[in-house]
Design a protein around this motif. Sequence first.
Motif, PDB file in Angstrom:
ATOM      1  N   UNK A   1       0.830  -1.207   0.000  1.00  0.00           N
ATOM      2  CA  UNK A   1       0.000   0.000   0.000  1.00  0.00           C
ATOM      3  C   UNK A   1       0.865   1.258   0.000  1.00  0.00           C
ATOM      4  N   UNK A   2       1.966   1.217   0.756  1.00  0.00           N
ATOM      5  CA  UNK A   2       2.845   2.385   0.820  1.00  0.00           C
ATOM      6  C   UNK A   2       3.474   2.674  -0.539  1.00  0.00           C
ATOM      7  N   UNK A   3       3.815   1.627  -1.298  1.00  0.00           N
ATOM      8  CA  UNK A   3       4.386   1.846  -2.635  1.00  0.00           C
ATOM      9  C   UNK A   3       3.345   2.458  -3.571  1.00  0.00           C
ATOM     10  N   UNK A   4       2.107   2.004  -3.475  1.00  0.00           N
ATOM     11  CA  UNK A   4       1.049   2.619  -4.282  1.00  0.00           C
ATOM     12  C   UNK A   4       0.853   4.077  -3.885  1.00  0.00           C
TER      13      UNK A   4
ATOM     14  N   UNK B   1      -0.951  -4.272  -4.354  1.00  0.00           N
ATOM     15  CA  UNK B   1      -1.233  -5.532  -5.051  1.00  0.00           C
ATOM     16  C   UNK B   1      -0.418  -6.634  -4.392  1.00  0.00           C
ATOM     17  N   UNK B   2      -1.010  -7.810  -4.282  1.00  0.00           N
ATOM     18  CA  UNK B   2      -0.406  -8.881  -3.494  1.00  0.00           C
ATOM     19  C   UNK B   2      -0.335 -10.180  -4.281  1.00  0.00           C
TER      20      UNK B   2
ATOM     21  N   UNK C   1      -1.987   1.068  -8.647  1.00  0.00           N
ATOM     22  CA  UNK C   1      -1.533  -0.035  -7.818  1.00  0.00           C
ATOM     23  C   UNK C   1      -0.009  -0.033  -7.699  1.00  0.00           C
ATOM     24  N   UNK C   2       0.458  -0.511  -6.554  1.00  0.00           N
ATOM     25  CA  UNK C   2       1.886  -0.684  -6.332  1.00  0.00           C
ATOM     26  C   UNK C   2       2.127  -2.027  -5.700  1.00  0.00           C
ATOM     27  N   UNK C   3       3.341  -2.529  -5.877  1.00  0.00           N
ATOM     28  CA  UNK C   3       3.691  -3.825  -5.284  1.00  0.00           C
ATOM     29  C   UNK C   3       5.094  -3.730  -4.695  1.00  0.00           C
TER      30      UNK C   3
END
Length: 289
Positions: free
Chosen positions: A179-182, A259-260, A287-289
Amino acid sequence: MTIRTILVSFDGSDAGSATLDAALMLGRQFAVHVDVLHVRPDSLAQVPAIGDGMSGGMAERISRKEARKSSDRAEEARLLFDQACTRLEVPQVDDATVPEGPSVSWIERVGRRHAVTIRLGRVHDLIVVGPPSDPRDLSHSLTVRALFETGRPVLMVPGQPPATIGRRIAVAWNGSAECARALGGASNFFTAADEVVILTAHSDRTPVSVAPELQTYLEHHKVKVETRVFAELGKKLLSGHQLLDACREAGADLLVMGAYREGALRKMVLGSATREVLATADVPLLMGH
């Protein structure tokens, strides 16, 4: 990271045109540069191996035919690109130019589309993609590969994108690194937004305290924020449908989320909520991962 450059891969299809329009709109909105990538397949790679009834002459004829088809598709895509730039009033520049204000460049490469997009995506601040072409096989889609193989934030635009992207933003927040990367990829969107809504689902894994922590962070960045705890999950896992329903109720035109992947080996097996959101979202996803 502040967004200065955007990459979008364009194949000339109707679905690709919606994604192209969204990328150009963002370029104009943020006054940044957009690179539009068209990848031609290698005509030699389309030719079966010589032998087993395939002569050298036959292989050459097939290669020439594939090269002509590739050239025709590139010309059609370039025409659609030129029309979109004119319609959306984004000036074209040479790809070696670094102008002030919004701009766009056309880039052609030869190779495998996914591989070329991933390589160039790593040297752009944001990658804009369309929805997966086959929701039943997400792991091989350009959307998912860009998300998990570039290390960059990815904006997925649905087939029918809204008139605006990022005026009212929903952030799915559980305090995770994903979430932090997004969140880091959404800085331009936050500064331009009218309001941001933090969506948190309380569970044994996610305390409600994570929401006010993020609210304080965003308020330091002069963002107008509200928080909503939209589900009490206990030991249950959040579903993608629950998250999308909460996003719609918030009236958001952009959902920012992590994203997971699942499994001990972290292979390309998507988490269930990520898979459901990617397959069914009708709102743009950052989205980020």
